[in-house]
Design a protein around this motif. Structure first.
Motif, PDB file in Angstrom:
ATOM      1  N   GLY A  41      32.810  33.954  43.831  1.00 15.73           N
ATOM      2  CA  GLY A  41      32.935  35.037  44.765  1.00 15.73           C
ATOM      3  C   GLY A  41      33.376  36.443  44.076  1.00 15.73           C
ATOM      4  O   GLY A  41      33.886  37.433  44.412  1.00 15.73           O
ATOM      5  N   PHE A  42      33.196  36.349  42.721  1.00 18.54           N
ATOM      6  CA  PHE A  42      33.604  37.373  41.669  1.00 18.54           C
ATOM      7  C   PHE A  42      32.448  38.254  41.892  1.00 18.54           C
ATOM      8  O   PHE A  42      31.350  38.205  41.747  1.00 18.54           O
ATOM      9  CB  PHE A  42      33.566  36.785  40.385  1.00 18.54           C
ATOM     10  N   THR A  43      33.076  39.732  42.011  1.00 18.06           N
ATOM     11  CA  THR A  43      32.157  41.047  42.364  1.00 18.06           C
ATOM     12  C   THR A  43      31.908  41.901  41.219  1.00 18.06           C
ATOM     13  O   THR A  43      32.633  41.616  40.091  1.00 18.06           O
ATOM     14  CB  THR A  43      32.753  41.775  43.453  1.00 18.06           C
ATOM     15  N   LEU A  44      30.849  42.698  41.213  1.00 22.81           N
ATOM     16  CA  LEU A  44      30.445  43.580  40.430  1.00 22.81           C
ATOM     17  C   LEU A  44      31.716  44.484  40.155  1.00 22.81           C
ATOM     18  O   LEU A  44      32.063  44.958  38.841  1.00 22.81           O
ATOM     19  CB  LEU A  44      29.425  44.277  40.642  1.00 22.81           C
ATOM     20  N   GLN A  45      32.402  44.668  41.279  1.00 22.52           N
ATOM     21  CA  GLN A  45      33.704  45.625  41.006  1.00 22.52           C
ATOM     22  C   GLN A  45      34.579  45.209  40.008  1.00 22.52           C
ATOM     23  O   GLN A  45      35.278  45.767  39.357  1.00 22.52           O
ATOM     24  CB  GLN A  45      34.222  46.148  42.363  1.00 22.52           C
ATOM     25  N   THR A  78      39.935  35.691  34.421  1.00 25.97           N
ATOM     26  CA  THR A  78      39.825  36.989  35.325  1.00 25.97           C
ATOM     27  C   THR A  78      39.999  36.485  36.749  1.00 25.97           C
ATOM     28  O   THR A  78      40.203  37.172  37.693  1.00 25.97           O
ATOM     29  CB  THR A  78      38.212  37.443  35.208  1.00 25.97           C
ATOM     30  N   ASN A  79      39.099  35.059  37.198  1.00 28.60           N
ATOM     31  CA  ASN A  79      38.994  34.694  38.838  1.00 28.60           C
ATOM     32  C   ASN A  79      39.539  33.347  38.664  1.00 28.60           C
ATOM     33  O   ASN A  79      39.183  32.803  39.584  1.00 28.60           O
ATOM     34  CB  ASN A  79      37.703  34.980  38.978  1.00 28.60           C
ATOM     35  N   ILE A  80      40.489  32.808  37.827  1.00 34.69           N
ATOM     36  CA  ILE A  80      41.151  31.723  38.185  1.00 34.69           C
ATOM     37  C   ILE A  80      42.155  31.583  39.115  1.00 34.69           C
ATOM     38  O   ILE A  80      43.079  32.639  39.125  1.00 34.69           O
ATOM     39  CB  ILE A  80      41.333  31.116  36.836  1.00 34.69           C
ATOM     40  N   ASN A 117      22.927  49.776  42.106  1.00 33.30           N
ATOM     41  CA  ASN A 117      22.450  49.419  43.497  1.00 33.30           C
ATOM     42  C   ASN A 117      22.057  47.973  43.465  1.00 33.30           C
ATOM     43  O   ASN A 117      22.373  47.140  44.565  1.00 33.30           O
ATOM     44  CB  ASN A 117      21.454  50.229  43.962  1.00 33.30           C
ATOM     45  N   LYS A 118      21.261  47.308  42.629  1.00 28.41           N
ATOM     46  CA  LYS A 118      20.777  46.174  42.625  1.00 28.41           C
ATOM     47  C   LYS A 118      21.986  45.046  42.610  1.00 28.41           C
ATOM     48  O   LYS A 118      21.999  44.007  43.337  1.00 28.41           O
ATOM     49  CB  LYS A 118      20.036  45.942  41.362  1.00 28.41           C
ATOM     50  N   LEU A 119      23.176  45.317  42.061  1.00 27.46           N
ATOM     51  CA  LEU A 119      24.258  44.399  41.904  1.00 27.46           C
ATOM     52  C   LEU A 119      25.306  44.523  42.748  1.00 27.46           C
ATOM     53  O   LEU A 119      26.274  43.768  42.808  1.00 27.46           O
ATOM     54  CB  LEU A 119      24.702  44.331  40.528  1.00 27.46           C
ATOM     55  N   LYS A 120      25.455  45.724  43.380  1.00 27.96           N
ATOM     56  CA  LYS A 120      26.857  46.117  43.966  1.00 27.96           C
ATOM     57  C   LYS A 120      27.172  45.030  45.053  1.00 27.96           C
ATOM     58  O   LYS A 120      28.317  45.192  45.253  1.00 27.96           O
ATOM     59  CB  LYS A 120      26.696  47.573  44.653  1.00 27.96           C
ATOM     60  N   THR A 121      26.408  44.363  45.730  1.00 22.98           N
ATOM     61  CA  THR A 121      26.820  43.359  46.568  1.00 22.98           C
ATOM     62  C   THR A 121      26.863  41.947  45.972  1.00 22.98           C
ATOM     63  O   THR A 121      27.152  41.069  46.876  1.00 22.98           O
ATOM     64  CB  THR A 121      26.227  43.550  47.859  1.00 22.98           C
ATOM     65  N   ALA A 122      26.524  41.696  44.758  1.00 25.42           N
ATOM     66  CA  ALA A 122      26.381  40.563  44.422  1.00 25.42           C
ATOM     67  C   ALA A 122      27.788  39.598  44.042  1.00 25.42           C
ATOM     68  O   ALA A 122      28.896  40.473  43.911  1.00 25.42           O
ATOM     69  CB  ALA A 122      25.500  40.724  42.955  1.00 25.42           C
ATOM     70  N   LYS A 123      27.868  38.399  44.205  1.00 30.71           N
ATOM     71  CA  LYS A 123      28.914  37.661  43.839  1.00 30.71           C
ATOM     72  C   LYS A 123      28.611  36.521  43.070  1.00 30.71           C
ATOM     73  O   LYS A 123      27.449  36.003  43.222  1.00 30.71           O
ATOM     74  CB  LYS A 123      29.643  37.404  45.190  1.00 30.71           C
ATOM     75  N   ASP A 124      29.247  36.076  42.265  1.00 28.71           N
ATOM     76  CA  ASP A 124      29.197  34.863  41.432  1.00 28.71           C
ATOM     77  C   ASP A 124      29.691  33.600  42.370  1.00 28.71           C
ATOM     78  O   ASP A 124      30.029  33.891  43.310  1.00 28.71           O
ATOM     79  CB  ASP A 124      29.754  34.657  39.970  1.00 28.71           C
ATOM     80  N   ALA A 125      29.386  32.450  41.818  1.00 26.74           N
ATOM     81  CA  ALA A 125      29.714  31.347  42.672  1.00 26.74           C
ATOM     82  C   ALA A 125      30.987  30.938  43.039  1.00 26.74           C
ATOM     83  O   ALA A 125      31.315  30.494  43.917  1.00 26.74           O
ATOM     84  CB  ALA A 125      29.434  29.985  41.569  1.00 26.74           C
ATOM     85  N   ILE A 170      33.352  48.175  25.450  1.00 25.33           N
ATOM     86  CA  ILE A 170      32.463  47.310  26.011  1.00 25.33           C
ATOM     87  C   ILE A 170      32.605  47.427  27.460  1.00 25.33           C
ATOM     88  O   ILE A 170      31.705  48.175  28.065  1.00 25.33           O
ATOM     89  CB  ILE A 170      32.535  45.952  25.948  1.00 25.33           C
ATOM     90  N   GLY A 171      34.106  47.357  28.230  1.00 23.75           N
ATOM     91  CA  GLY A 171      34.288  47.539  29.386  1.00 23.75           C
ATOM     92  C   GLY A 171      33.944  46.678  30.472  1.00 23.75           C
ATOM     93  O   GLY A 171      34.313  46.944  31.752  1.00 23.75           O
ATOM     94  N   VAL A 172      33.345  45.358  30.235  1.00 26.96           N
ATOM     95  CA  VAL A 172      33.411  44.384  31.146  1.00 26.96           C
ATOM     96  C   VAL A 172      33.790  43.214  30.603  1.00 26.96           C
ATOM     97  O   VAL A 172      33.996  42.818  29.642  1.00 26.96           O
ATOM     98  CB  VAL A 172      31.892  44.171  31.378  1.00 26.96           C
ATOM     99  N   TYR A 173      34.363  42.110  32.003  1.00 27.38           N
ATOM    100  CA  TYR A 173      34.905  40.794  31.365  1.00 27.38           C
ATOM    101  C   TYR A 173      34.334  39.992  32.747  1.00 27.38           C
ATOM    102  O   TYR A 173      34.419  40.290  33.881  1.00 27.38           O
ATOM    103  CB  TYR A 173      36.301  40.762  31.648  1.00 27.38           C
ATOM    104  N   ALA A 174      33.762  38.870  32.199  1.00 27.11           N
ATOM    105  CA  ALA A 174      32.963  38.196  33.310  1.00 27.11           C
ATOM    106  C   ALA A 174      34.052  37.174  34.139  1.00 27.11           C
ATOM    107  O   ALA A 174      35.158  37.009  33.499  1.00 27.11           O
ATOM    108  CB  ALA A 174      32.171  37.041  32.595  1.00 27.11           C
ATOM    109  N   GLY A 175      33.503  36.823  35.139  1.00 31.27           N
ATOM    110  CA  GLY A 175      34.513  36.000  35.921  1.00 31.27           C
ATOM    111  C   GLY A 175      34.204  34.296  35.878  1.00 31.27           C
ATOM    112  O   GLY A 175      35.102  33.668  36.600  1.00 31.27           O
ATOM    113  N   SER A 176      32.835  34.065  35.575  1.00 28.21           N
ATOM    114  CA  SER A 176      32.791  32.580  35.196  1.00 28.21           C
ATOM    115  C   SER A 176      31.450  32.430  34.507  1.00 28.21           C
ATOM    116  O   SER A 176      30.792  33.432  34.318  1.00 28.21           O
ATOM    117  CB  SER A 176      32.347  31.829  36.689  1.00 28.21           C
TER     118      SER A 176
END
Ligand code: ADP
Ligand code: CIR
Length: 356
Positions: free
Chosen positions: A45-49, A137-139, A35-43, A63-69
């Motif tokens: 626009g990379f989302t929690l989803q 992931t977001n390039i 809930n804390k992060l569900k609408t967050a975006k990095d610099a 692990i299950g995650v890969y970062a966007g930046s």
């Protein structure tokens, strides 16, 4: 409107990861964190989803995650910091250290030390990404091409044994790629974990591999990380392999501006690689010890070692040969982590010898 409603409903819904999943994502993605992060975006626009997409698509992730930046690690810290401190056993508020100085360690060639044919090959790789760009992931397609151009510029500055040829992935034939993979030089394609997080978009565009003629020095461009710098050779001379990599790192570092932060060290797409981004491994024959799985794992865990199969991550062992490497990458220098591997492999071989 319907599309918008569907999208917002998906964001509202806490994702269902099966109970059987052993991923760190499952462990730390609580409803509160979601809930804390569900609408967050990095610099960029990379989302929690996006961050968690690989772990949702692959419940068998570890692990299950890969970062966007680089910025993702700040924005999504309430989730990522827990995963990082669990995996690396590291306090995320401490400072990471870097050093390539192995002069105080007496790394002996494994096979001469143990008077036997245990270590087939030795490889050390580091992962690096560029400070000015989002991660794979977001390039964008254009940014990926800019990075390939910078890589080629760095390759042109190599001298001596580091000199070699860059092969764009799209120009290699299927047969050439198959051979390079079988010989453990080239990354695999179609990795479902990387596919799910967006790292394989526009494949094979702007991906490639640089190789020197003796195939002891390689660079992968724009795969999971923008740079995977690799030194490898047959036998067990960790000192020679490590020192070659240290030299290459120093040269590329002058041309490319790597993303390095004070507490997380080198920024990487997967949080397991943060810090040194380094995996120092041997392919080592342990047919007797490995049949006692409990003991094998116990020694590995004592020395912070990771055990993989012969074709890398998520692969099986063949003929009692395993890929043994340092598990930790963060909070210790490149030199210290090579020592983890050195000490651990020596103990594994000692035990194997006693079982003979
Ligand atoms: P990475 O090491 O880059 O995280 P993988 O575990 O998928 O990724 O390994 C990449 C390739 O490197 C695989 O083909 C693997 O077999 C090969 N490899 C790893 N360690 C060694 C080694 N010590 N000797 C030879 N090949 C190795
Ligand atoms: C998993 O969670 O199992 C995969 N995403 C891989 C994790 C290990 N990291 C990596 O290969 N860089």
């Amino acid at each position: 409107l319907q599309q918008f409603l569907n999208a917002s409903k998906t964001i509202e819904e806490f994702p269902n990861i099966p109970e059987s999943s052993k991923s760190l994502l499952k462990k730390y993605l609580t409803k509160d964190v979601y809930n804390k992060l569900k609408t967050a975006k990095d610099a960029n626009g990379f989302t929690l989803q996006q961050l968690i997409s690989s772990g949702l698509a692959n419940p068998d992730s570890s692990i299950g995650v890969y970062a966007g930046s680089t910025d993702s690690y700040k924005v999504f810290a309430p989730l990522l910091n827990q995963i990082i401190s669990d995996y690396h056993q590291y306090d995320v508020n401490s400072k990471h250290t870097s050093s390539w100085d192995i002069s105080s360690y007496n790394f002996e060639e494994f096979n001469s030390k143990h008077k036997g044919d245990y270590v087939i090959s030795t490889r050390v790789r580091i992962a690096r990404n560029l400070a000015k760009f989002p991660l794979g992931t977001n390039i964008t397609k254009e940014q990926r091409q800019e990075i390939e151009n910078l890589a080629i510029q760095a390759f042109n500055s190599f001298e001596g044994e580091l000199k070699g040829t860059y092969y764009p992935l799209g120009k290699l034939t299927e047969q050439e790629k198959k051979q390079l993979k079988e010989d453990h030089f080239l990354f695999k394609e179609g990795d479902r974990f990387l596919k799910a997080c967006g790292c394989e978009r526009d494949w094979p565009d702007a991906r490639g591999i640089f190789i020197n003629p003796s195939k002891t020095f390689l660079v992968w461009v724009n795969e999971e990380d923008q740079f995977r710098i690799i030194s490898m050779q047959n036998g067990g001379d960790l000192k020679q392999v490590f020192e070659r990599l240290a030299k290459a790192h120093e040269i590329i570092n002058k041309v490319a501006q790597f993303s390095i932060t004070e507490n997380l060290g080198a920024i990487t797409t997967c949080p397991t690689n943060l810090g040194t981004g380094m995996r120092a491994s041997v392919h080592v024959k342990l047919p007797l010890l490995s049949s006692d799985e409990k003991r094998f794992k116990q020694i590995a865990s004592k020395h912070h070692l990771d055990i993989r199969g012969i074709d890398g991550e998520h692969s099986e062992s063949k003929g009692g040969i395993f890929d043994v490497s340092n598990k930790r990458r963060l909070g210790y220098s490149e030199a210290q982590l090579a020592l983890d591997m050195y000490n651990g492999v020596n103990e594994l071989i000692e035990v194997e010898k006693k079982l003979q």
